[in-house]
Scaffold this motif. Sequence first.
Motif: not given
Length: 79
Positions: A4-5, A15-17, A24-27, A32-33
């Motif tokens: 992710x940028x 959506x993550x929270x 894959x997006x969660x990871x 990124x964080x």
Amino acid sequence: MKRFTCGELVEVITAYLDHALDEPSHVAVETHLACCDDCGHFFDQFRVTIRVVGAPPPEKLSDRTRDRLMSAFRNRRQS
């Protein structure tokens, strides 16, 4: 692996929270964080905001005040 940028991360943070991302997006968000101090600070501030804003108000509005606010919102939308 998905990456992710910073701009994309801001768009998916809710959506993550809410645990609504695929694995894959969660990871990718977590990766990124862990690597981006600015997004880490944004995320921390976002969670604090949710905690503060999500707290119930200390008192209930009177029916008259609620009606006045709702009327003002309706009038604003129609303008």
